[in-house]
Design a protein around this motif. Structure first.
Motif, mmCIF file in Angstrom:
data_model
loop_
_atom_site.group_PDB
_atom_site.id
_atom_site.type_symbol
_atom_site.label_atom_id
_atom_site.label_comp_id
_atom_site.label_asym_id
_atom_site.label_seq_id
_atom_site.Cartn_x
_atom_site.Cartn_y
_atom_site.Cartn_z
ATOM 1 N N ARG A 20 0.819 -1.219 0.000
ATOM 2 C CA ARG A 20 0.000 0.000 0.000
ATOM 3 C C ARG A 20 0.851 1.266 0.000
ATOM 4 O O ARG A 20 0.414 2.316 -0.462
ATOM 5 C CB ARG A 20 -0.932 -0.015 1.212
ATOM 6 C CG ARG A 20 -1.860 -1.220 1.200
ATOM 7 C CD ARG A 20 -2.756 -1.299 2.410
ATOM 8 N NE ARG A 20 -3.442 -2.602 2.433
ATOM 9 C CZ ARG A 20 -4.619 -2.813 2.982
ATOM 10 N NH1 ARG A 20 -5.260 -1.830 3.564
ATOM 11 N NH2 ARG A 20 -5.158 -4.007 2.961
ATOM 12 N N PHE A 21 2.066 1.153 0.530
ATOM 13 C CA PHE A 21 3.001 2.282 0.475
ATOM 14 C C PHE A 21 3.908 2.209 -0.757
ATOM 15 O O PHE A 21 4.378 3.230 -1.251
ATOM 16 C CB PHE A 21 3.876 2.296 1.738
ATOM 17 C CG PHE A 21 3.139 2.615 2.998
ATOM 18 C CD1 PHE A 21 2.841 3.924 3.335
ATOM 19 C CD2 PHE A 21 2.741 1.604 3.863
ATOM 20 C CE1 PHE A 21 2.158 4.224 4.509
ATOM 21 C CE2 PHE A 21 2.065 1.885 5.036
ATOM 22 C CZ PHE A 21 1.770 3.206 5.362
ATOM 23 N N ALA A 147 0.409 0.034 8.736
ATOM 24 C CA ALA A 147 -0.695 0.024 7.777
ATOM 25 C C ALA A 147 -2.006 -0.427 8.404
ATOM 26 O O ALA A 147 -3.030 -0.495 7.731
ATOM 27 C CB ALA A 147 -0.363 -0.876 6.589
ATOM 28 N N ASP A 182 6.149 1.666 5.440
ATOM 29 C CA ASP A 182 6.576 2.631 4.424
ATOM 30 C C ASP A 182 8.094 2.663 4.287
ATOM 31 O O ASP A 182 8.621 2.891 3.194
ATOM 32 C CB ASP A 182 6.044 4.019 4.762
ATOM 33 C CG ASP A 182 6.277 5.025 3.642
ATOM 34 O OD1 ASP A 182 6.244 4.619 2.459
ATOM 35 O OD2 ASP A 182 6.512 6.213 3.933
ATOM 36 N N GLY A 281 -3.144 6.781 13.805
ATOM 37 C CA GLY A 281 -3.354 6.404 12.419
ATOM 38 C C GLY A 281 -2.608 5.148 12.005
ATOM 39 O O GLY A 281 -2.975 4.505 11.012
ATOM 40 N N CYS A 282 -1.570 4.789 12.741
ATOM 41 C CA CYS A 282 -0.803 3.576 12.413
ATOM 42 C C CYS A 282 -1.636 2.311 12.551
ATOM 43 O O CYS A 282 -1.288 1.275 11.987
ATOM 44 C CB CYS A 282 0.415 3.459 13.335
ATOM 45 S SG CYS A 282 1.741 4.609 12.963
ATOM 46 N N SER A 284 -4.984 2.058 11.877
ATOM 47 C CA SER A 284 -6.176 2.057 11.030
ATOM 48 C C SER A 284 -5.771 1.659 9.617
ATOM 49 O O SER A 284 -4.761 2.154 9.101
ATOM 50 C CB SER A 284 -6.822 3.447 10.999
ATOM 51 O OG SER A 284 -7.226 3.833 12.303
ATOM 52 N N LEU A 286 -4.872 1.383 5.909
ATOM 53 C CA LEU A 286 -4.637 2.336 4.838
ATOM 54 C C LEU A 286 -5.321 1.833 3.580
ATOM 55 O O LEU A 286 -5.163 0.670 3.220
ATOM 56 C CB LEU A 286 -3.128 2.467 4.595
ATOM 57 C CG LEU A 286 -2.645 3.500 3.596
ATOM 58 C CD1 LEU A 286 -2.787 4.895 4.189
ATOM 59 C CD2 LEU A 286 -1.187 3.234 3.228
ATOM 60 N N GLU A 288 -6.224 0.632 -0.096
ATOM 61 C CA GLU A 288 -5.428 0.145 -1.209
ATOM 62 C C GLU A 288 -5.571 1.102 -2.386
ATOM 63 O O GLU A 288 -6.502 1.891 -2.455
ATOM 64 C CB GLU A 288 -5.894 -1.255 -1.663
ATOM 65 C CG GLU A 288 -5.944 -2.282 -0.557
ATOM 66 C CD GLU A 288 -7.347 -2.431 0.002
ATOM 67 O OE1 GLU A 288 -8.060 -1.408 0.090
ATOM 68 O OE2 GLU A 288 -7.719 -3.552 0.347
#
Length: 304
Positions: A20-21, A147, A182, A281-282, A284, A286, A288
């Motif tokens: 995703r990153f 993620a 990431d 946020g880490c 929840s 992310l 696609e």
């Protein structure tokens, strides 16, 4: 839209934590991207073709492919690689795990088998690439987060948010080195442009080595809700593992250091991972990324 003359990067495991990153990084680097996963991603970018397939039976046309990156299960990827023709010189970057070495002496037979399987598939990848003239790099990350879909820290945070109780593993003394997904995506992208990293197995841990208590404290502070720490003695977990016959390896590793040596990755890839400073946020998921027309693949597909 990327020019049709831009090189094509084939990315496996694209809907996972690292993928995703990685996809935005590949597109920003000028690659046209063919993303492969078992589930389609969300429509958001016309420069990306998403292939929905199970690698066990799929044959993906490889004409025009300049790089292949795997950030999903190593075994399925290697089996695909062994039966797929790629032009000599294609860059191959594959994600393995530090579990290849850290679980080799586990008290849990299943974990020892996992370690052996990872080593086996790393070696198969090396042999296949060397025989075909492909330039390979294998990355071995530590504990991955960032993620919101990992099976280690995120479930702990979800439990704490739901119950307002935070399990505190009392007696866990091992060091940990969590690495953000990431930062691993950045390492993959860097490996594509680093010929000096070809033929290397590189450890890729996070930017800090932390006592387990410090790791738990930072995770708890990042939950986004007030929680009450509840001590869970390691002796109780050990007893439960013995009685159930499950989890002995996990309990054993809570007293062991699980870290990586980033020196080679730093020298060859410029790998400088961030310190472990998670925010809410880490934990929840992310979203696609995907192309406008996800393509279902049965046995073959053509490159864009």
């Amino acid at each position: 839209m990327q020019p049709s003359t831009s090189p094509i990067a084939l990315c496996f495991g694209a809907s996972g934590a690292i993928g995703r990153f990685l996809l935005p990084r590949l597109r920003a680097g000028g690659w046209r991207v063919m993303a492969v996963s078992r589930q389609p991603g969300r429509v958001s970018d016309a420069r990306l073709l998403w292939l929905c397939t199970d690698l066990a039976g799929a044959t993906i046309a490889t004409k025009g492919i300049g790089a292949v990156i795997s950030v999903g299960p190593l075994d399925a990827f290697v089996e695909w690689l062994e039966r797929s023709p790629l032009a000599p010189g294609v860059r191959v970057v594959a994600m393995s795990s530090m579990s290849a070495v850290s679980k080799s002496a586990s008290a849990d037979g299943a974990e020892r088998a996992l370690s052996a399987r990872l080593l086996e598939y790393e070696n198969r990848l090396m042999r296949r690439c060397d025989a075909a003239g492909l330039a390979w790099t294998i990355l071995r990350p530590t504990l991955i987060y960032g993620a919101g879909i990992d099976r280690s820290l995120t479930p702990l945070v979800r439990f704490a948010r739901r119950t307002r109780l935070f399990p505190w593993l009392w007696g866990a003394t091992g060091l940990r080195q969590p690495v953000h997904a990431d930062d691993l995506a950045a390492a993959c992208a860097a490996a594509l442009a680093a010929p000096q990293a070809a033929g290397q197995r590189l450890e890729t841990g996070g930017g800090e080595v932390l006592p387990f208590a410090t790791l738990l404290d930072r995770v708890r502070r990042s939950c986004g809700v007030a929680t009450i720490p509840v001590p869970v003695p390691l002796a109780a977990l050990q007893t439960a593992a013995v009685l159930s016959g499950r989890g002995r390896g996990i309990v054993q590793r809570l007293r062991q250091d699980l870290t990586a040596d980033n020196q080679a990755a730093g020298q060859l890839l410029g790998f400088v991972p961030r310190p472990f400073l998670p925010d809410p946020g880490c934990w929840s998921p992310l979203p696609e990324l995907a192309g406008p027309h996800p393509v279902e693949v049965d046995s073959a597909t053509k490159t864009p």
